[in-house]
Design an enzyme around this catalytic site. Structure first.
Site, PDB file in Angstrom:
ATOM      1  N   ARG A 261       0.879  -1.170   0.000  1.00  0.00           N
ATOM      2  CA  ARG A 261       0.000   0.000   0.000  1.00  0.00           C
ATOM      3  C   ARG A 261       0.914   1.217   0.000  1.00  0.00           C
ATOM      4  O   ARG A 261       1.678   1.437   0.930  1.00  0.00           O
ATOM      5  CB  ARG A 261      -0.907  -0.019   1.234  1.00  0.00           C
ATOM      6  CG  ARG A 261      -1.859   1.177   1.352  1.00  0.00           C
ATOM      7  CD  ARG A 261      -1.272   2.256   2.217  1.00  0.00           C
ATOM      8  NE  ARG A 261      -2.254   3.249   2.642  1.00  0.00           N
ATOM      9  CZ  ARG A 261      -1.940   4.396   3.243  1.00  0.00           C
ATOM     10  NH1 ARG A 261      -0.665   4.696   3.490  1.00  0.00           N
ATOM     11  NH2 ARG A 261      -2.873   5.240   3.616  1.00  0.00           N
ATOM     12  N   LEU A 262       0.883   2.013  -1.059  1.00  0.00           N
ATOM     13  CA  LEU A 262       1.772   3.154  -1.203  1.00  0.00           C
ATOM     14  C   LEU A 262       1.144   4.391  -0.584  1.00  0.00           C
ATOM     15  O   LEU A 262       0.028   4.782  -0.937  1.00  0.00           O
ATOM     16  CB  LEU A 262       2.098   3.421  -2.673  1.00  0.00           C
ATOM     17  CG  LEU A 262       3.243   2.598  -3.274  1.00  0.00           C
ATOM     18  CD1 LEU A 262       2.914   1.114  -3.298  1.00  0.00           C
ATOM     19  CD2 LEU A 262       3.577   3.099  -4.674  1.00  0.00           C
ATOM     20  N   ASP A 263       1.865   5.010   0.315  1.00  0.00           N
ATOM     21  CA  ASP A 263       1.385   6.195   1.022  1.00  0.00           C
ATOM     22  C   ASP A 263       1.411   7.428   0.117  1.00  0.00           C
ATOM     23  O   ASP A 263       2.376   7.660  -0.615  1.00  0.00           O
ATOM     24  CB  ASP A 263       2.276   6.424   2.246  1.00  0.00           C
ATOM     25  CG  ASP A 263       1.866   7.635   3.054  1.00  0.00           C
ATOM     26  OD1 ASP A 263       0.770   7.599   3.627  1.00  0.00           O
ATOM     27  OD2 ASP A 263       2.641   8.608   3.106  1.00  0.00           O
ATOM     28  N   ALA A 264       0.346   8.225   0.179  1.00  0.00           N
ATOM     29  CA  ALA A 264       0.275   9.563  -0.430  1.00  0.00           C
ATOM     30  C   ALA A 264       0.882   9.635  -1.827  1.00  0.00           C
ATOM     31  O   ALA A 264       1.787  10.431  -2.093  1.00  0.00           O
ATOM     32  CB  ALA A 264       0.936  10.588   0.496  1.00  0.00           C
ATOM     33  N   HIS A 266      -0.349  10.948  -4.327  1.00  0.00           N
ATOM     34  CA  HIS A 266      -0.578  12.263  -4.946  1.00  0.00           C
ATOM     35  C   HIS A 266       0.638  13.174  -4.777  1.00  0.00           C
ATOM     36  O   HIS A 266       0.771  14.169  -5.502  1.00  0.00           O
ATOM     37  CB  HIS A 266      -1.819  12.933  -4.326  1.00  0.00           C
ATOM     38  CG  HIS A 266      -1.827  12.931  -2.836  1.00  0.00           C
ATOM     39  ND1 HIS A 266      -2.404  11.915  -2.111  1.00  0.00           N
ATOM     40  CD2 HIS A 266      -1.324  13.797  -1.935  1.00  0.00           C
ATOM     41  CE1 HIS A 266      -2.270  12.164  -0.819  1.00  0.00           C
ATOM     42  NE2 HIS A 266      -1.602  13.294  -0.690  1.00  0.00           N
ATOM     43  N   GLU A 297      -2.732   5.233  -1.797  1.00  0.00           N
ATOM     44  CA  GLU A 297      -3.472   6.255  -1.038  1.00  0.00           C
ATOM     45  C   GLU A 297      -3.405   7.542  -1.856  1.00  0.00           C
ATOM     46  O   GLU A 297      -2.334   8.118  -2.034  1.00  0.00           O
ATOM     47  CB  GLU A 297      -2.844   6.480   0.340  1.00  0.00           C
ATOM     48  CG  GLU A 297      -3.637   7.508   1.145  1.00  0.00           C
ATOM     49  CD  GLU A 297      -2.809   8.244   2.179  1.00  0.00           C
ATOM     50  OE1 GLU A 297      -3.417   8.842   3.078  1.00  0.00           O
ATOM     51  OE2 GLU A 297      -1.569   8.241   2.082  1.00  0.00           O
TER      52      GLU A 297
END
Length: 320
Positions: A261-264, A266, A297
């Protein structure tokens, strides 16, 4: 198939030390203790990569680097930091762990019941071992996958995980690398998949030595809530992209993880013709012969994140 490229890598006859540094730098490997203790000049092999094979070195060897005459620095791709993020690195042999999950073939991305947990708070002593001992309760609850919040080592003894400074090293506050492997092995025995939360959009404020070795890791071209952005589309970005992808593959291959799960995402700003996230997904999934779940995310609600057909599609499985 993508294999690990950076760090202290066990090979026949010794350990291959492989890292990044500015081209033309005087980079020296320092081994502490043992028969091969000493100072060794690293060999520049091109493109900002340095390499050296040291025979008769094994797991447990402490080491670090002197970069242009600096004090001893930990390996930016260290597999373990026994004394914390400022101390020497330790050689780890991932192949020495006795896995029992050879029949595990991964899980489909759809229909998972995911339980997010933090190693430091899930059980009283906050260790990989204590979490492993409580996995049956999650299975009995109806959970089919656990998502572990980031474990990359950080300064201090407790952290939610989003201030990681040593991106390849499971935090010594939670146990040793083999303790994390034992957790995954037990989860698979119980029929539980394991997804790891990883942070690539920034580094922690203390103990993150990677930019010393890879000055173009961060760029002034873009700004994020954490300051300068990770360089995915400017000069020198090819090596940055390679380093991040290598890190992801290392988690999948060396720890038998089922997904990330890759954080942020954006904040992973990228205007290049080939979207890094698309390239990342292809290499990570191509590193093993089982399904790998990828979640992002991202607050932008972009179709391209989970779209598998458009030219700029990432091909991820889900979006937070």
């Amino acid at each position: 198939m993508w294999h690990a490229q950076f760090g202290a890598l066990r090979v026949d006859g010794g350990v291959r030390f492989r890292t990044v540094a500015p081209e033309g730098t005087d980079l020296r490997l320092v081994l502490q203790g043992g028969p091969m203790s000493g100072d060794y000049e690293m060999v520049e092999v091109g493109g900002g990569i340095f390499d050296l094979l040291i025979p008769d070195v094994g797991a447990g060897q402490r080491y670090g680097y002197r970069l242009g005459g600096s004090d001893l620095l930990p390996d930016p791709a260290s597999r373990f930091q026994p004394d914390g993020v400022h101390g020497p690195s330790e050689v780890v042999d991932p192949g020495a762990f006795a896995w029992h999950d050879r029949g595990w073939r991964g899980v489909p991305a759809h229909g998972l019941v995911i339980y997010e947990l933090h190693i430091g708070t899930f059980a009283p002593d906050g260790t990989f071992a204590s979490v492993r001992d409580r996995l049956e309760a999650l299975r009995d609850l109806g959970v089919t996958a656990i998502e572990i919040m980031p474990v990359a080592d950080f300064a201090g003894s407790r952290n939610w995980g989003y201030d990681g400074a040593s991106p390849y090293a499971p935090s010594r506050a939670y146990g040793r690398p083999d303790d994390l492997r034992a957790l995954v092995d037990r989860a698979h025995h119980l029929g539980l998949a394991v997804i790891l939360d990883v942070v690539y959009n920034h580094l922690g404020p203390e103990g993150a030595y990677l930019p010393r070795f890879l000055p173009r890791y961060l760029t002034d071209r873009h700004e994020t809530p954490w300051g300068r952005a990770v360089n995915l589309d400017g000069p020198g970005s090819d090596l940055v992209r390679r380093f991040i992808t290598d890190n992801a593959v290392h988690w999948i291959r060396e720890y038998h993880l089922d997904g990330l799960r890759l954080d942020a995402t954006h904040a992973l700003i990228d205007s290049s013709p080939l979207p890094f996230m698309q390239e990342f997904a292809r290499h990570v999934r191509g590193s093993v012969d089982r399904p790998i779940v990828l979640h992002a995310e991202d607050h932008r609600n972009l179709d391209e994140i989970i779209n598998h057909d458009s030219p700029r599609a990432w091909g991820f499985d889900g979006e937070w």
